[in-house]
Design a protein around this motif. Structure first.
Motif, mmCIF file in Angstrom:
data_model
loop_
_atom_site.group_PDB
_atom_site.id
_atom_site.type_symbol
_atom_site.label_atom_id
_atom_site.label_comp_id
_atom_site.label_asym_id
_atom_site.label_seq_id
_atom_site.Cartn_x
_atom_site.Cartn_y
_atom_site.Cartn_z
ATOM 1 N N VAL A 138 13.918 5.756 -0.006
ATOM 2 C CA VAL A 138 12.756 6.603 0.275
ATOM 3 C C VAL A 138 12.473 6.508 1.770
ATOM 4 N N LEU A 139 12.423 7.654 2.432
ATOM 5 C CA LEU A 139 12.157 7.721 3.861
ATOM 6 C C LEU A 139 10.945 8.614 4.089
ATOM 7 N N PHE A 140 10.289 8.395 5.211
ATOM 8 C CA PHE A 140 9.087 9.150 5.551
ATOM 9 C C PHE A 140 9.275 9.806 6.914
ATOM 10 N N ASN A 141 9.025 11.112 6.988
ATOM 11 C CA ASN A 141 9.093 11.837 8.245
ATOM 12 C C ASN A 141 7.827 11.500 9.044
ATOM 13 N N LYS A 142 7.993 10.954 10.225
ATOM 14 C CA LYS A 142 6.849 10.498 11.015
ATOM 15 C C LYS A 142 5.876 11.630 11.330
ATOM 16 N N ALA A 143 6.384 12.786 11.722
ATOM 17 C CA ALA A 143 5.514 13.923 12.055
ATOM 18 C C ALA A 143 4.744 14.397 10.822
ATOM 19 N N THR A 144 5.397 14.414 9.661
ATOM 20 C CA THR A 144 4.740 14.830 8.425
ATOM 21 C C THR A 144 3.678 13.822 8.015
ATOM 22 N N LEU A 145 3.964 12.523 8.191
ATOM 23 C CA LEU A 145 2.962 11.498 7.901
ATOM 24 C C LEU A 145 1.745 11.663 8.808
ATOM 25 N N ARG A 146 1.984 11.961 10.086
ATOM 26 C CA ARG A 146 0.885 12.159 11.038
ATOM 27 C C ARG A 146 0.015 13.337 10.583
ATOM 28 N N ASN A 147 0.641 14.442 10.183
ATOM 29 C CA ASN A 147 -0.099 15.611 9.708
ATOM 30 C C ASN A 147 -0.869 15.299 8.430
ATOM 31 N N TRP A 148 -0.255 14.532 7.510
ATOM 32 C CA TRP A 148 -0.917 14.134 6.270
ATOM 33 C C TRP A 148 -2.146 13.300 6.593
ATOM 34 N N LEU A 149 -1.999 12.385 7.534
ATOM 35 C CA LEU A 149 -3.094 11.509 7.932
ATOM 36 C C LEU A 149 -4.263 12.323 8.479
ATOM 37 N N LEU A 150 -3.977 13.269 9.342
ATOM 38 C CA LEU A 150 -5.025 14.120 9.922
ATOM 39 C C LEU A 150 -5.703 14.979 8.863
ATOM 40 N N TYR A 181 0.849 -1.199 0.000
ATOM 41 C CA TYR A 181 0.000 0.000 0.000
ATOM 42 C C TYR A 181 0.885 1.250 0.000
ATOM 43 N N ILE A 182 1.928 1.231 0.804
ATOM 44 C CA ILE A 182 2.883 2.355 0.831
ATOM 45 C C ILE A 182 3.486 2.544 -0.557
ATOM 46 N N ASP A 183 3.901 1.439 -1.195
ATOM 47 C CA ASP A 183 4.491 1.517 -2.532
ATOM 48 C C ASP A 183 3.499 2.084 -3.542
ATOM 49 N N ASN A 184 2.246 1.657 -3.468
ATOM 50 C CA ASN A 184 1.225 2.131 -4.404
ATOM 51 C C ASN A 184 0.869 3.594 -4.180
ATOM 52 N N CYS A 185 0.943 4.063 -2.941
ATOM 53 C CA CYS A 185 0.555 5.432 -2.601
ATOM 54 C C CYS A 185 1.750 6.360 -2.403
ATOM 55 N N ALA A 186 2.946 5.862 -2.626
ATOM 56 C CA ALA A 186 4.151 6.628 -2.295
ATOM 57 C C ALA A 186 4.181 8.002 -2.954
ATOM 58 N N LYS A 187 3.640 8.118 -4.162
ATOM 59 C CA LYS A 187 3.652 9.419 -4.841
ATOM 60 C C LYS A 187 2.746 10.423 -4.144
ATOM 61 N N ASP A 188 1.737 9.938 -3.434
ATOM 62 C CA ASP A 188 0.804 10.819 -2.726
ATOM 63 C C ASP A 188 1.245 11.108 -1.293
ATOM 64 N N LEU A 189 2.106 10.261 -0.751
ATOM 65 C CA LEU A 189 2.567 10.440 0.627
ATOM 66 C C LEU A 189 3.766 11.378 0.674
ATOM 67 N N PRO A 190 3.839 12.234 1.688
ATOM 68 C CA PRO A 190 5.025 13.083 1.829
ATOM 69 C C PRO A 190 6.227 12.203 2.145
ATOM 70 N N ARG A 191 7.307 12.388 1.406
ATOM 71 C CA ARG A 191 8.472 11.522 1.570
ATOM 72 C C ARG A 191 9.755 12.291 1.323
ATOM 73 N N VAL A 192 10.845 11.696 1.745
ATOM 74 C CA VAL A 192 12.178 12.251 1.551
ATOM 75 C C VAL A 192 12.954 11.224 0.746
ATOM 76 N N ARG A 193 13.574 11.652 -0.346
ATOM 77 C CA ARG A 193 14.385 10.740 -1.148
ATOM 78 C C ARG A 193 15.855 11.018 -0.860
ATOM 79 N N TYR A 194 16.589 9.946 -0.644
ATOM 80 C CA TYR A 194 18.041 10.031 -0.484
ATOM 81 C C TYR A 194 18.631 9.014 -1.434
ATOM 82 N N GLY A 195 18.963 9.468 -2.634
ATOM 83 C CA GLY A 195 19.387 8.551 -3.681
ATOM 84 C C GLY A 195 18.212 7.662 -4.044
#
Length: 71
Positions: free
Chosen positions: A49-61, A32-46
């Motif tokens: 793909v990493l996700f900021n927990k606080a940003t994910l919480r805000n996105w969820l709300l 599900y994360i892979d399918n929605c990754a373009k819609d989820l706030p994420r950080v790319r390092y090369g």
């Protein structure tokens, strides 16, 4: 300080999650994360793909409707 060291410093100040950890946090599957990754706030390092927990919480709300469902 190279880019990897900067990322490690950033990890100490914010909680960055892997795909697996983000899936556990959101109570969903990694696919599900892979399918929605373009819609989820994420950080790319090369290629990583990493996700900021606080940003994910805000996105969820922000995407929660009146019934508590994610839209």
């Amino acid at each position: 300080m190279d880019e990897f060291e900067k990322l490690q410093v950033a990890e100490n100040s914010v909680e960055l999650l892997t795909r697996q950890e983000a899936a556990e946090f959101l109570h969903c599957s990694v696919s599900y994360i892979d399918n929605c990754a373009k819609d989820l706030p994420r950080v790319r390092y090369g290629r990583k793909v990493l996700f900021n927990k606080a940003t994910l919480r805000n996105w969820l709300l922000a995407h929660e409707d009146n019934d508590g469902q994610i839209s």
